[in-house]
Each structure stands twice: as structure tokens, then as C-alpha cells.
Design an enzyme around this catalytic site. Sequence first.
Site, PDB file in Angstrom:
ATOM      1  N   CYS A   1      -4.168   0.708  -2.209  1.00 27.61           N
ATOM      2  CA  CYS A   1      -4.184  -0.456  -1.498  1.00 27.61           C
ATOM      3  C   CYS A   1      -2.907  -1.496  -2.254  1.00 27.61           C
ATOM      4  O   CYS A   1      -2.636  -1.385  -3.656  1.00 27.61           O
ATOM      5  CB  CYS A   1      -5.489  -1.195  -1.550  1.00 27.61           C
ATOM      6  SG  CYS A   1      -6.714  -0.238  -0.610  1.00 27.61           S
TER       7      CYS A   1
ATOM      8  N   GLU B   1      -3.379  -4.481  -3.052  1.00 29.01           N
ATOM      9  CA  GLU B   1      -3.865  -5.296  -3.923  1.00 29.01           C
ATOM     10  C   GLU B   1      -3.997  -4.571  -5.521  1.00 29.01           C
ATOM     11  O   GLU B   1      -3.779  -4.806  -6.527  1.00 29.01           O
ATOM     12  CB  GLU B   1      -5.342  -5.655  -3.727  1.00 29.01           C
ATOM     13  CG  GLU B   1      -5.532  -6.570  -2.349  1.00 29.01           C
ATOM     14  CD  GLU B   1      -5.629  -5.485  -1.157  1.00 29.01           C
ATOM     15  OE1 GLU B   1      -5.012  -4.616  -1.046  1.00 29.01           O
ATOM     16  OE2 GLU B   1      -6.215  -6.081  -0.470  1.00 29.01           O
TER      17      GLU B   1
ATOM     18  N   CYS C   1     -10.913  -2.771  -3.918  1.00 21.97           N
ATOM     19  CA  CYS C   1     -10.056  -3.893  -4.260  1.00 21.97           C
ATOM     20  C   CYS C   1     -10.927  -5.260  -4.753  1.00 21.97           C
ATOM     21  O   CYS C   1     -10.322  -6.095  -5.663  1.00 21.97           O
ATOM     22  CB  CYS C   1      -8.997  -4.031  -3.188  1.00 21.97           C
ATOM     23  SG  CYS C   1      -7.905  -2.822  -2.845  1.00 21.97           S
TER      24      CYS C   1
ATOM     25  N   ASN D   1       0.792  -1.196   0.135  1.00 18.57           N
ATOM     26  CA  ASN D   1      -0.047   0.130  -0.138  1.00 18.57           C
ATOM     27  C   ASN D   1       0.867   1.429   0.077  1.00 18.57           C
ATOM     28  O   ASN D   1       1.929   1.445   0.746  1.00 18.57           O
ATOM     29  CB  ASN D   1      -0.987   0.165   1.283  1.00 18.57           C
ATOM     30  CG  ASN D   1      -0.359   0.016   2.398  1.00 18.57           C
ATOM     31  OD1 ASN D   1       0.587  -0.830   2.643  1.00 18.57           O
ATOM     32  ND2 ASN D   1      -0.976   0.399   3.539  1.00 18.57           N
TER      33      ASN D   1
ATOM     34  N   CYS E   1     -10.553  -3.929   0.939  1.00 17.42           N
ATOM     35  CA  CYS E   1     -11.918  -2.993   0.511  1.00 17.42           C
ATOM     36  C   CYS E   1     -12.799  -3.320  -0.635  1.00 17.42           C
ATOM     37  O   CYS E   1     -12.529  -4.131  -1.441  1.00 17.42           O
ATOM     38  CB  CYS E   1     -11.401  -1.462   0.444  1.00 17.42           C
ATOM     39  SG  CYS E   1     -10.417  -1.173  -1.226  1.00 17.42           S
TER      40      CYS E   1
ATOM     41  N   GLU F   1       0.301   5.208   0.610  1.00 16.54           N
ATOM     42  CA  GLU F   1      -0.627   6.305   1.029  1.00 16.54           C
ATOM     43  C   GLU F   1       0.163   7.725   0.579  1.00 16.54           C
ATOM     44  O   GLU F   1       0.924   7.799  -0.112  1.00 16.54           O
ATOM     45  CB  GLU F   1      -0.796   6.330   2.603  1.00 16.54           C
ATOM     46  CG  GLU F   1      -1.169   5.030   3.086  1.00 16.54           C
ATOM     47  CD  GLU F   1      -1.611   5.013   4.654  1.00 16.54           C
ATOM     48  OE1 GLU F   1      -1.108   5.911   5.179  1.00 16.54           O
ATOM     49  OE2 GLU F   1      -2.284   4.197   4.933  1.00 16.54           O
TER      50      GLU F   1
HETATM   51  N1  THU Z   1      -5.193  -1.372   2.745  1.00 14.95           N
HETATM   52  C1  THU Z   1      -4.636  -2.175   1.775  1.00 14.95           C
HETATM   53  O1  THU Z   1      -3.598  -1.601   1.255  1.00 14.95           O
HETATM   54  N2  THU Z   1      -5.230  -3.280   1.583  1.00 14.95           N
HETATM   55  C2  THU Z   1      -6.406  -3.831   2.298  1.00 14.95           C
HETATM   56  O2  THU Z   1      -6.886  -4.959   1.745  1.00 14.95           O
HETATM   57  C3  THU Z   1      -6.792  -3.097   3.475  1.00 14.95           C
HETATM   58  C4  THU Z   1      -6.504  -1.694   3.579  1.00 14.95           C
HETATM   59  C5  THU Z   1      -4.632  -0.330   3.203  1.00 14.95           C
HETATM   60  C6  THU Z   1      -4.968   1.067   2.814  1.00 14.95           C
HETATM   61  C7  THU Z   1      -4.485   2.087   3.794  1.00 14.95           C
HETATM   62  O3  THU Z   1      -3.050   2.285   3.437  1.00 14.95           O
HETATM   63  C8  THU Z   1      -4.501   1.494   4.936  1.00 14.95           C
HETATM   64  O4  THU Z   1      -4.447  -0.201   4.516  1.00 14.95           O
HETATM   65  C9  THU Z   1      -5.641   1.904   5.885  1.00 14.95           C
HETATM   66  O5  THU Z   1      -6.618   1.750   5.047  1.00 14.95           O
END
Ligand code: THU
Length: 136
Positions: free
Chosen positions: A59, A61, A95, A48, A92, A50
Site C-alpha cells: 500500500c 502508506e 497500514c 501503492n 487497511c 501491486e
Molecule cells: N491501497 C492503498 O495503497 N492504500 C490504502 O489506504 C487502501 C488500499 C491499495 C492497495 C491495493 O493496491 C489497492 O489499493 C486495492 O486494494
Amino acid sequence: MDNGSMMTEERLMDEAKGVLHNAYSPYSGIKVGAALLTSSGNIHTGVNVENASYGLTICAERNVIPTAITQGMKKIKFLVVTGGTPEPISPCGACRQVISEFSDDETIIILANKDRKYNIWSVNDLLPYSFGPKHL
Ligand code: THU
């Protein structure tokens, strides 16, 4: 799962855990790593990423899938997503939709926590009654 799948699962779990430390998540503090095996036998990883403009977060995925497509992926055979979290990570909705675009009934999806506690899903488990290419 047969023995071949068990080995794949362990290998992909290693790959996903191996990139966790590269996750860029200074705002949520949640690190996520993803590793997938394509139908043609290639492995790709993603984390991920940000952004100070929070909504631009990508994310793990939705990071690994475009990378794999760029390298020629047609279908996801096996996907492991590992959260640096106490419980197995849960993708989420966005994804789940993107995963479904490149999955079929054979695709195995493993959602894990940082200590390899995991559960196994099909794409239909994660996104039943999905909207897809068949609707267009
Ligand atoms: N996140 C993912 O990368 N994948 C998931 O399956 C769930 C959430 C990340 C996005 C964000 O950077 C952090 O988790 C919190 O939401």
C-alpha cells in the site's frame, strides 16, 4: 486547524496527488498516493505497488513510511493519503498499525479522494485500543 496547518495540508495534498500517476495497480485499478511531513520538516511520497502475486502488494502508506524512516524520520507530523477514488480512501488494518508505530497524539492524518474531498483523523481515531511499544 491553524493557517500553517492549512498550508501544510495543501502542500501535502499536491504532493500525494502529484505521484498518483506513478501508482502501479494494474490488478485493482485503484491508484493511491501518500505524502508525509516528518517532525524534522522533510516531505516524502509513496504510491501503492501491486504484484502479479497479489498478496505482495504494498500500500502507498507502507511504501512511504519505510522510505521516510530510511531518510531518518522519527515521527510523522502530517500524513495525507489520496485515492484515485470517488470517496476518500480508507487505510487497511495493516497500514493503520504501521502508521500508529510512527505517530503520536499530535499526528494529523488526512484521507482524501481524487477531487480533494477529505476528512481529518488522529491515529487513535483510526486505530483505537492499539497494540504498541508500550505493551512490550
Ligand atoms: N491501497 C492503498 O495503497 N492504500 C490504502 O489506504 C487502501 C488500499 C491499495 C492497495 C491495493 O493496491 C489497492 O489499493 C486495492 O486494494
